[in-house]
Design a protein around this motif. Structure first.
Motif, PDB file in Angstrom:
ATOM      1  N   ASN A 177       0.805  -1.541  -0.191  1.00  0.00           N
ATOM      2  CA  ASN A 177       0.434   0.023  -0.027  1.00  0.00           C
ATOM      3  C   ASN A 177       0.529   1.691   0.086  1.00  0.00           C
ATOM      4  OD1 ASN A 177      -2.514  -1.811  -0.567  1.00  0.00           O
ATOM      5  ND2 ASN A 177      -2.326  -1.636   2.599  1.00  0.00           N
ATOM      6  N   ASN A 178       1.838   1.133   1.151  1.00  0.00           N
ATOM      7  CA  ASN A 178       2.884   2.181   1.035  1.00  0.00           C
ATOM      8  C   ASN A 178       3.604   2.685   0.185  1.00  0.00           C
ATOM      9  OD1 ASN A 178       1.808   3.473   3.208  1.00  0.00           O
ATOM     10  ND2 ASN A 178       3.104   2.123   4.607  1.00  0.00           N
ATOM     11  N   LEU A 180       2.807   1.952  -3.636  1.00  0.00           N
ATOM     12  CA  LEU A 180       1.989   2.108  -4.568  1.00  0.00           C
ATOM     13  C   LEU A 180       1.167   3.856  -4.449  1.00  0.00           C
ATOM     14  CD1 LEU A 180      -1.205  -1.158  -4.439  1.00  0.00           C
ATOM     15  CD2 LEU A 180       0.768  -0.275  -6.188  1.00  0.00           C
ATOM     16  N   LYS A 181       1.523   3.969  -2.821  1.00  0.00           N
ATOM     17  CA  LYS A 181       1.148   5.971  -2.670  1.00  0.00           C
ATOM     18  C   LYS A 181       2.442   6.683  -2.614  1.00  0.00           C
ATOM     19  CE  LYS A 181       0.544   8.693   1.152  1.00  0.00           C
ATOM     20  NZ  LYS A 181      -0.002   8.907   2.706  1.00  0.00           N
ATOM     21  N   ILE A 182       3.876   5.639  -2.196  1.00  0.00           N
ATOM     22  CA  ILE A 182       4.939   6.214  -3.544  1.00  0.00           C
ATOM     23  C   ILE A 182       4.992   7.046  -4.437  1.00  0.00           C
ATOM     24  CG2 ILE A 182       7.096   6.310  -2.972  1.00  0.00           C
ATOM     25  CD1 ILE A 182       6.321   7.778  -0.126  1.00  0.00           C
ATOM     26  N   LYS A 192       2.763   6.941  -7.074  1.00  0.00           N
ATOM     27  CA  LYS A 192       1.270   7.715  -7.303  1.00  0.00           C
ATOM     28  C   LYS A 192       2.532   9.035  -7.212  1.00  0.00           C
ATOM     29  CE  LYS A 192      -2.882   9.045  -6.782  1.00  0.00           C
ATOM     30  NZ  LYS A 192      -4.554   8.712  -6.726  1.00  0.00           N
ATOM     31  N   ILE A 193       2.848   9.581  -5.945  1.00  0.00           N
ATOM     32  CA  ILE A 193       3.458  11.134  -5.847  1.00  0.00           C
ATOM     33  C   ILE A 193       4.201  11.079  -6.487  1.00  0.00           C
ATOM     34  CG2 ILE A 193       3.968  12.747  -3.690  1.00  0.00           C
ATOM     35  CD1 ILE A 193       2.545  10.349  -1.639  1.00  0.00           C
TER      36      ILE A 193
END
Length: 365
Positions: free
Chosen positions: A68-69, A71-73, A75-76
């Motif tokens: 999850n982290n 994918l978040k990183i 995307k950013i």
């Protein structure tokens, strides 16, 4: 799968190695072509080292993230990367446009200083060669290129032809004359301004001599007696500065990094209302009457020949864009080169980012 990963890893390392080598080659080439390594070059090198170090740290950090982290990183990073990809090229374009505008303003200021420094500039011609071609007195006001053949005129002279309007003999004068640049004189007459400064160049020279008596006709002697005084009067009346190489000082003379003094359109505004003594569709081939002075037994018409106008012009430069040679205005060449360098670096940087996220992604269980 292990072979594919090993292959991609090897390719990534090779690309990074090539990118670093390319950047170093660019810096070395810049140093050879312009100046020694400066503080700016050191900063660029430091930034590249920091980027490589940050990529390494990012790789180590992202490997510790859960899915999850991760994918978040990712995307950013994609959003930030896209924004930077837009902002940097726009910034490059804006920087070179602003630099061009600033240097253009500076060039106008520098040219105005040259203009305000003297009424005119003159280069005296050391070549004393002068020749005379006799023409029919009836043609004494006719432009040279419109005068018909005078081969039978001497026959008429011998039979005592009546003078035309009191003119017994008339000669065209062939000589180079002296180069002059009208500076503050042109400005005071409204042909130049602070906003659009201009210099007016030409050759001032004796062009035609007329005799009003059949006696003591010696054009070579008479011109020799009066021409020196004419030049001295010109220097005094026009606040002229003597210059020994007008061509070098004014033609393609650099005003700053981007701008120089060079030809601009037209060039005969100062004399357009004067009589033409040599007509031509090309302005720079014309001769205009400057002044006709009567010396008693004869008069001499002095002309401005080959007039041209000089002003602020952007330099042209050669460049190399992805191996293709270009030749354009200097600010465009520098802008294209900077964009191409950024593009190359950004491609390799992008490959590095891709490799980081590819090889550090969490394994799927």
């Amino acid at each position: 799968m292990q072979k594919i990963v090993s292959f991609l890893t090897l390719v990534s390392l090779k690309l990074h190695s090539f990118a670093q080598a390319w950047v170093w080659d660019e810096i070395t080439q810049e140093a050879e072509e312009s100046e020694p390594i400066t503080f700016f070059h050191l900063i660029i090198t430091a930034i590249l080292c920091v980027i490589i170090w940050l990529e390494y740290l990012s790789y180590k950090y992202i490997r510790t993230l859960n899915n999850n982290n991760y994918l978040k990183i990712r995307k950013i990073t994609i959003v930030t990367y896209t924004i930077i990809s837009i902002i940097i090229p726009i910034s490059i374009l804006t920087f070179f446009d602003l630099k061009r505008d600033s240097l253009e303003s500076n060039a106008y200021c520098n040219l105005n200083n040259i203009i305000n420094n003297a009424g005119s500039y003159i280069e005296l011609n050391n070549n004393s060669y002068v020749s005379f071609i006799e023409i029919n007195p009836r043609d004494n006001q006719v432009p040279n290129n419109l005068i018909k053949n005078n081969s039978i005129y001497r026959m008429f002279i011998e039979y005592g032809v009546t003078p035309h309007n009191g003119i017994y003999r008339c000669f065209n004068i062939k000589t180079l004359g002296s180069q002059v640049i009208f500076a503050k004189d042109a400005k005071l007459k409204g042909f130049s301004s602070e906003e659009k400064p201009a210099l007016f160049h030409g050759y001032i020279r004796p062009f035609r001599i007329r005799y009003y008596s059949p006696n003591n006709i010696n054009p070579n002697l008479d011109l020799g007696n009066v021409y020196h005084n004419f030049i001295q009067d010109f220097i005094y009346n026009h606040n002229s500065q003597l210059n020994y190489d007008i061509t070098t000082k004014f033609f393609q003379h650099p005003l700053n990094e981007y701008y120089e003094i060079n030809h601009i359109p037209s060039g005969d505004e100062m004399w357009a209302e004067n009589k033409l003594y040599y007509e031509n569709d090309i302005v720079q081939e014309r001769s205009y009457e400057y002044k006709t002075i009567n010396y008693g037994n004869f008069d001499v018409t002095y002309c401005i020949s080959r007039p041209c106008k000089l002003g602020v012009c952007e330099k042209y430069a050669h460049g190399n864009i992805f191996g293709k040679k270009i030749f354009d205005k200097i600010h465009l060449v520098k802008r294209y080169e900077c964009l191409s360098r950024f593009g190359c670096i950004w491609v390799f940087f992008s490959l590095g980012i891709f490799a980081i996220f590819y090889f550090s992604r969490p394994s799927r269980k």
